[in-house]
Design an enzyme around this catalytic site. Sequence first.
Site, PDB file in Angstrom:
ATOM      1  CG  HIS A 117     -11.346  -4.797   5.581  1.00  0.00           C
ATOM      2  ND1 HIS A 117     -10.134  -4.968   6.225  1.00  0.00           N
ATOM      3  CD2 HIS A 117     -11.526  -5.924   4.843  1.00  0.00           C
ATOM      4  CE1 HIS A 117      -9.618  -6.155   5.875  1.00  0.00           C
ATOM      5  NE2 HIS A 117     -10.434  -6.751   5.053  1.00  0.00           N
ATOM      6  CG  PHE A 167      -5.827  -1.796   3.852  1.00  0.00           C
ATOM      7  CD1 PHE A 167      -6.041  -2.435   5.061  1.00  0.00           C
ATOM      8  CD2 PHE A 167      -6.227  -2.456   2.694  1.00  0.00           C
ATOM      9  CE1 PHE A 167      -6.642  -3.690   5.132  1.00  0.00           C
ATOM     10  CE2 PHE A 167      -6.818  -3.711   2.752  1.00  0.00           C
ATOM     11  CZ  PHE A 167      -7.032  -4.326   3.969  1.00  0.00           C
ATOM     12  CD  GLU A 198      -2.007  -2.326   1.142  1.00  0.00           C
ATOM     13  OE1 GLU A 198      -0.891  -2.732   1.512  1.00  0.00           O
ATOM     14  OE2 GLU A 198      -2.960  -3.094   0.893  1.00  0.00           O
ATOM     15  CG  PHE A 225     -10.984  -3.016   2.423  1.00  0.00           C
ATOM     16  CD1 PHE A 225     -12.261  -2.925   1.893  1.00  0.00           C
ATOM     17  CD2 PHE A 225     -10.302  -4.211   2.291  1.00  0.00           C
ATOM     18  CE1 PHE A 225     -12.855  -4.002   1.242  1.00  0.00           C
ATOM     19  CE2 PHE A 225     -10.880  -5.302   1.642  1.00  0.00           C
ATOM     20  CZ  PHE A 225     -12.166  -5.191   1.116  1.00  0.00           C
TER      21      PHE A 225
HETATM   22  C1  LIG Z   1      -2.344  -4.641   4.109  1.00  0.00           C
HETATM   23  C2  LIG Z   1      -3.438  -5.378   3.438  1.00  0.00           C
HETATM   24  N1  LIG Z   1      -3.622  -5.235   2.122  1.00  0.00           N
HETATM   25  C3  LIG Z   1      -4.626  -5.883   1.490  1.00  0.00           C
HETATM   26  C4  LIG Z   1      -5.459  -6.706   2.188  1.00  0.00           C
HETATM   27  C5  LIG Z   1      -6.636  -7.388   1.490  1.00  0.00           C
HETATM   28  N2  LIG Z   1      -6.353  -8.822   1.360  1.00  0.00           N
HETATM   29  C6  LIG Z   1      -6.872  -9.719   2.203  1.00  0.00           C
HETATM   30  S1  LIG Z   1      -6.323 -11.268   1.894  1.00  0.00           S
HETATM   31  C7  LIG Z   1      -5.373 -10.736   0.594  1.00  0.00           C
HETATM   32  C8  LIG Z   1      -4.496 -11.670  -0.160  1.00  0.00           C
HETATM   33  C9  LIG Z   1      -3.315 -12.050   0.652  1.00  0.00           C
HETATM   34  O1  LIG Z   1      -2.433 -12.813  -0.114  1.00  0.00           O
HETATM   35  P1  LIG Z   1      -1.421 -13.794   0.575  1.00  0.00           P
HETATM   36  O2  LIG Z   1      -0.595 -13.072   1.569  1.00  0.00           O
HETATM   37  O3  LIG Z   1      -0.688 -14.501  -0.485  1.00  0.00           O
HETATM   38  O4  LIG Z   1      -2.340 -14.794   1.411  1.00  0.00           O
HETATM   39  P2  LIG Z   1      -3.419 -15.828   0.838  1.00  0.00           P
HETATM   40  O5  LIG Z   1      -4.714 -15.118   0.768  1.00  0.00           O
HETATM   41  O6  LIG Z   1      -2.937 -16.294  -0.469  1.00  0.00           O
HETATM   42  O7  LIG Z   1      -3.455 -16.906   1.859  1.00  0.00           O
HETATM   43  C10 LIG Z   1      -5.519  -9.375   0.424  1.00  0.00           C
HETATM   44  C11 LIG Z   1      -4.845  -8.591  -0.621  1.00  0.00           C
HETATM   45  C12 LIG Z   1      -5.243  -6.822   3.580  1.00  0.00           C
HETATM   46  N3  LIG Z   1      -6.043  -7.561   4.359  1.00  0.00           N
HETATM   47  N4  LIG Z   1      -4.219  -6.171   4.176  1.00  0.00           N
END
Ligand SMILES: Cc1ncc(C[n+]2csc(CCOP(=O)(O)OP(=O)(O)O)c2C)c(N)n1
Lengths: 325, 325, 314, 314
Positions: free
Chosen positions: B128, B87, B61, B84
């Site tokens: 969020h 963030f 972000e 969101f």
């Molecule tokens: C700082 C932040 N950015 C974006 C999000 C939104 N978000 C929730 S889960 C996700 C994907 C996360 O990817 P990864 O770390 O690879 O975990 P996975 O979902 O694949 O288990 C995102 C972008 C968040 N929760 N926190």
Amino acid sequence: MTRLTYQQALVAAIRGEMARDPRVFHMGQDVGATSDGVMNSCKGLAAEFGAGRVIDLPISEAGTVAAGIGAAVAGMRPIVQIMFGEFLSLVMAPLACDAGTIWYRSGGKRSVPMVVRTLFGTGPHRGHPEDFHGWLCSVPGLKVAMPATPRDAKGLMAAAIRDENPVVFFEHMGLYHSVREEVPEEELITPFGVADVKRAGKDITLVAVGLMVQVALRAAAALAKEGIDVEVLDMRTPVPLDKAALVGSVSKTGRLLTLSETWRIGDSMAEAVAVVAEELGGARKIPISRVACAHVPRPFAHNLDKLALPNEAKVIAAAKALLSR
Amino acid sequence: MTRLTYQQALVAAIRGEMARDPRVFHMGQDVGATSDGVMNSCKGLAAEFGAGRVIDLPISEAGTVAAGIGAAVAGMRPIVQIMFGEFLSLVMAPLACDAGTIWYRSGGKRSVPMVVRTLFGTGPHRGHPEDFHGWLCSVPGLKVAMPATPRDAKGLMAAAIRDENPVVFFEHMGLYHSVREEVPEEELITPFGVADVKRAGKDITLVAVGLMVQVALRAAAALAKEGIDVEVLDMRTPVPLDKAALVGSVSKTGRLLTLSETWRIGDSMAEAVAVVAEELGGARKIPISRVACAHVPRPFAHNLDKLALPNEAKVIAAAKALLSR
Amino acid sequence: MHRLLLMARRLEESFATLHSYHPAVGEEAVVVGAFFGLTAGDYIAPHYRGALAAAYLRGADLRRLIAGVYGKSTAYNQGRFRGDICMPIELNVIGLFSGILGSSVGLAVGAALAMKLRGAPNVVVSTFGEGTSNLGMVHESLNLAASLTLPVVLICQNNQYAMSMSAKASLKCASVADRALGYGIPGVRVEGNDVIAVHAAVQEAVARARSGGGPTLIEALTYRVSGHRSGEQVAYQDPAERRDWQAKDPLRRLQESLCASGLLDGAGIAAVDTAVRSELSAAVQLAQQDPEPAPEVLGLDDVFAPENHQGVVP
Amino acid sequence: MHRLLLMARRLEESFATLHSYHPAVGEEAVVVGAFFGLTAGDYIAPHYRGALAAAYLRGADLRRLIAGVYGKSTAYNQGRFRGDICMPIELNVIGLFSGILGSSVGLAVGAALAMKLRGAPNVVVSTFGEGTSNLGMVHESLNLAASLTLPVVLICQNNQYAMSMSAKASLKCASVADRALGYGIPGVRVEGNDVIAVHAAVQEAVARARSGGGPTLIEALTYRVSGHRSGEQVAYQDPAERRDWQAKDPLRRLQESLCASGLLDGAGIAAVDTAVRSELSAAVQLAQQDPEPAPEVLGLDDVFAPENHQGVVP
Ligand SMILES: Cc1ncc(C[n+]2csc(CCOP(=O)(O)OP(=O)(O)O)c2C)c(N)n1
Ligand SMILES: Cc1ncc(C[n+]2csc(CCOP(=O)(O)OP(=O)(O)O)c2C)c(N)n1
Ligand SMILES: [Mg+2]
Ligand SMILES: [Mg+2]
């Protein structure tokens, strides 16, 4: 009693608490023995307690605050220095969204007894004056202290370290080495949430924190010569805010003047105005006015900086304007 | 005219501006063709403009906002999605300390025509809801929009994209797919800094933004049945705040009730209270009251969430209390 | 371990029907391999995807965990925050206290600092997604852990997707473990669908951490067989890739190896599965019937911890 | 290049007497090597230490730069912000717009994105300290640059100290360039006191970036001969280490090599030095005499850019 500067009083409180409680430790950038902290903010701590308890860290503000939270949750009582208040903008996620929520969201299972200390305000080096303290006041779960005197610096710092909750502690660079005051050598705990009536008065309530308390007192002294009797209130801890003292004082004087070193919107003084307006505005006319930093990014040139900041003359003018309303 | 949802109206504005100005591009997480943006916030954009102008980014972000600023300074007009509002706590440094200062601190040599759009508020997925919009309002140099209707979503988004300054644009998840409204198909530019009188009234001024405007209108309708005539003001853009409309309305009604979906301290409604208190408090008695989210970290359980949030009943009760003061 | 893996699978499967859950089906070997075999005083900070299984493995009560997902009064946090991502900290399980990814990695490093400062013989094991690894918080935390030689094991649960974004686009390195070089700490790649291999790699790193050798960065490569959220269509995943990875199912892999070595047979598997399913369905049923939190749980006066509260770490 | 290096030295030396300046004495070869030889449309985002020399090299007026350090009305930003760290953006020089390190690296990556989106044949070259490299912003920016294949060259000006903190404590990797592996981009180490070597390494990376090959991470190893701030005692630097590095002075090194190859002699050096000194002292003198900003520069009505303002990039 000894006469201490604000900086000495802060360090004395930290020393006392580190000696008293082995769980207390200090970390941050340049806090160790080689530097003793920016502006001597950690003077002698590393020599006394060793590099194991006064820990120099890489430049990683957000990671540092998160590490402080993790250490607190796991049984320590960290003091984390974020060198300058401006850098709080880097740590709002762990501070507001983790530190401020853990007690509540764990259902009261673990708290975050952490102090984040930070330098701010126009000081001898210029640069980094921002504080953003209003951001911290706006979210539930964080306490905020902004002492105006060496005595309060010591008493509030000790109270902050003993608090079971995250406290953001603002240390004013303009006060750091400039004022001296009698400060008890023994333990001194100044409770949070209790404003200090610096000067009693009946015509106007003038509210401030930090360096602005001194500006307020000078302005009040000048106004007194003209027969205007100003009550000066040092809020000391923007969170918790001593609403009773604030509302009580304005009930008496009927007028409120607030004084902010930062921008007027969303800071702790704006909240003081809102509280008074809510509590008293329906019962009587209350002339209210805010004196604050000019609403521009903090300027650099010395003359522009002076133009932007509140000073005695601006406070005096605002007080007179309030009275003539 | 077509009937559009809030989400459709937002996307229509972005489409229109991307078609009109090749410097406008969109970037963020999950904004591309595979996903079309969380909650369809970028529906069809990648298909129409290609992956070159609708750019999927890794989870970074702060780096994303900084990149947006750099691109803006170098001649582009980025739309940056921070998924969101919660963030925003990760991006305050580049947003408040760079985006907000560049025009001023470059001496007017380059501006930052960037829109940061973000979803917030209690919506269908829960989670969020935080917005922290007060943080943005408190620093000079950022504009803030929080539309309450599809029409304003379109008009304000187009205006935001054309603005030469950084705008943080809040899109309410609870409004996203729920309301429909007639929205002109042609270009629609809604100027910033102009409040919308949603309902004229003479007894109380009720001020809100976003979803809370709807709560306000429902409460006003209910109060009307009891003979209480509420004026509902949608501020639309917390920065710039339409002080004239606000003060004008309260001058007429003599009473101010503000309605915040977020916490009461330091948000745009707290500023509305402070402005009114400063402008009018000395001239007459003004009963003022704030209805806001409970001052606890946003809770999860459905019933706790409902308890925490403002609703019609709370607004009605507060309005009656104001009148009986 | 087999029972835990099965429980993880059934848990994730059963929640895959729940609105807005983020199931870890197919990634259970990383969860079980990472957190199995730690001592009581150790802390864990699991990735949100798979966190329930991780907390269960560390002794959390299944019904209370599930009640947390529903926001019921019996949840560890009484329903105050999302039980799918917020774990019982009183069991030394660090979950998320906000919706922000990455913070838990920072908290894990801080807990490791506490272990070191207290002279405790304990370590912290933390997992995070490959998408999360691109956050500044993870970089800062890795570097802090390295520079202070902290007893922490940091494991990237690389399921190759972050929402719709392929790791091919978000990461240009061959492996997240390659980032270890930049912190001067060991970087290890392990097959994430082989629970035994994950466990061995983690335990080696745990031993190093426990003996003062500092942090290790491990990448456990796996695959997000579930949608990002329950029920999501994963049209953006290449079908062939998906099939390949489904064929490498970690549960079946463990079962086959246990059967091949004669430690388990079909009947044994079925028996464990039955036991697991009934434990799980009993817990789900109870949790569903549990009451919603009382209004007082809103806690207007409970934002700050009082003096001498009970949450103090012994 | 020799003239520029000399100017950088004299500039930094002369400011070393100024309160609160952060001189780059001894690090000038990184500054000059990094930013020499770019084209007009390229952007640079120099590290704050050495930024004045960098801006000068890109065509900024010396007097106006120096006026910025003093906060005079003739400064590029009219004294509105610290001229020691905030550079003339109208010359495509991205400095700091706040006191926060790291942001400029993020802005550099964004400017590179603009170059790519505009189809411009331009690149961005950015330098940052080794201390700064530990910030999350730098990690996120490197990864963004890598994943979008942006035309940017990122150079760590490793002077081995961040205030009082030795890089030995803050960085456990052998070189900041080792971090490149974790982003799947080329990582290059270069001797930072050899201006020719720095320039060659940067130009190779610039060529790659210009031709669509994406970012490069370069570490230029040098030494902070100055205190962190002007006048600071550097008791924490090991005297032997300091002496060694002073012996590797980049200016003398270039001069010796130019003399050895017959391109310059003592008289030539003296002539350039005299010219540089007089250019500099004239600029300093003018800047000192320049008036402070007029009160209107406070700009209460100039926080937001008006429509159709003049700062729009062509
Ligand atoms: C700082 C932040 N950015 C974006 C999000 C939104 N978000 C929730 S889960 C996700 C994907 C996360 O990817 P990864 O770390 O690879 O975990 P996975 O979902 O694949 O288990 C995102 C972008 C968040 N929760 N926190
Ligand atoms: C985010 C941030 N943290 C801390 C500081 C305070 N600070 C100013 S200069 C400096 C040292 C920077 O070290 P490095 O990046 O190595 O640059 P150098 O000073 O060695 O040139 C620090 C810590 C800052 N300006 N910004
Ligand atoms: Mg993933
Ligand atoms: Mg350095």
